[in-house]
Motif scaffolding. Sequence first.
Motif, PDB file in Angstrom:
ATOM      1  N   ARG A 172       7.206  -1.414  -0.057  1.00 30.25           N
ATOM      2  CA  ARG A 172       7.165  -0.702  -1.341  1.00 30.25           C
ATOM      3  C   ARG A 172       5.752  -0.729  -1.920  1.00 30.25           C
ATOM      4  NH1 ARG A 172       7.304  -2.129  -6.661  1.00 30.25           N
ATOM      5  NH2 ARG A 172       8.230  -0.617  -8.090  1.00 30.25           N
ATOM      6  N   THR A 173       5.129  -1.884  -1.896  1.00 30.14           N
ATOM      7  CA  THR A 173       3.759  -2.007  -2.398  1.00 30.14           C
ATOM      8  C   THR A 173       2.812  -1.116  -1.602  1.00 30.14           C
ATOM      9  OG1 THR A 173       4.164  -4.266  -3.143  1.00 30.14           O
ATOM     10  CG2 THR A 173       1.865  -3.631  -2.804  1.00 30.14           C
ATOM     11  N   ASP A 174       2.989  -1.092  -0.281  1.00 30.48           N
ATOM     12  CA  ASP A 174       2.153  -0.246   0.568  1.00 30.48           C
ATOM     13  C   ASP A 174       2.325   1.221   0.187  1.00 30.48           C
ATOM     14  OD1 ASP A 174       0.332   0.103   2.882  1.00 30.48           O
ATOM     15  OD2 ASP A 174       2.056   1.199   3.681  1.00 30.48           O
ATOM     16  N   PHE A 175       3.554   1.640  -0.080  1.00 22.67           N
ATOM     17  CA  PHE A 175       3.796   3.026  -0.475  1.00 22.67           C
ATOM     18  C   PHE A 175       3.085   3.340  -1.791  1.00 22.67           C
ATOM     19  CE2 PHE A 175       6.292   6.256  -2.751  1.00 22.67           C
ATOM     20  CZ  PHE A 175       6.149   7.308  -1.848  1.00 22.67           C
ATOM     21  N   ILE A 176       3.176   2.453  -2.741  1.00 24.02           N
ATOM     22  CA  ILE A 176       2.549   2.666  -4.052  1.00 24.02           C
ATOM     23  C   ILE A 176       1.028   2.717  -3.920  1.00 24.02           C
ATOM     24  CG2 ILE A 176       2.134   1.596  -6.311  1.00 24.02           C
ATOM     25  CD1 ILE A 176       5.077   0.528  -6.096  1.00 24.02           C
ATOM     26  N   GLU A 177       0.463   1.797  -3.154  1.00 29.67           N
ATOM     27  CA  GLU A 177      -0.991   1.675  -3.077  1.00 29.67           C
ATOM     28  C   GLU A 177      -1.643   2.588  -2.044  1.00 29.67           C
ATOM     29  OE1 GLU A 177      -1.710  -2.497  -2.487  1.00 29.67           O
ATOM     30  OE2 GLU A 177      -1.018  -3.005  -4.519  1.00 29.67           O
ATOM     31  N   LYS A 207      -0.122   5.683  -0.637  1.00 25.22           N
ATOM     32  CA  LYS A 207       0.778   6.817  -0.451  1.00 25.22           C
ATOM     33  C   LYS A 207       0.176   7.901   0.446  1.00 25.22           C
ATOM     34  CE  LYS A 207       4.136   9.209  -3.266  1.00 25.22           C
ATOM     35  NZ  LYS A 207       4.570   9.470  -4.639  1.00 25.22           N
ATOM     36  N   LYS A 260       6.682  11.314   2.120  1.00 25.41           N
ATOM     37  CA  LYS A 260       6.518  10.831   0.751  1.00 25.41           C
ATOM     38  C   LYS A 260       7.743  11.059  -0.138  1.00 25.41           C
ATOM     39  CE  LYS A 260       1.540  11.560   0.948  1.00 25.41           C
ATOM     40  NZ  LYS A 260       1.419  11.951   2.316  1.00 25.41           N
TER      41      LYS A 260
END
Length: 75
Positions: free
Chosen positions: A14-19, A21, A27
């Motif tokens: 989740r953090t990887d997706f936020i930081e 993207k 997406k």
Amino acid sequence: MTKQEFILFTENLRTDFIENKERWENKTIEDYLEAMSSYVEDIDGYYKNTNQNINLEMVNWKVFSDILKGSSIYE
């Protein structure tokens, strides 16, 4: 992989997706789930290519984490 390790993995994903993207191919939830379906169909090739002897009839937390990560970039 234990259940607790899987939970940490999903938090990191989740953090990887936020930081990051922009590095994710899929997406939207629709694209991600479509990629997940396709990735599951082809995951045996991934394991063969990486010389991992994984029994896909007995999926565990590691396989599920591989599916989630792979679905982020699978086309």
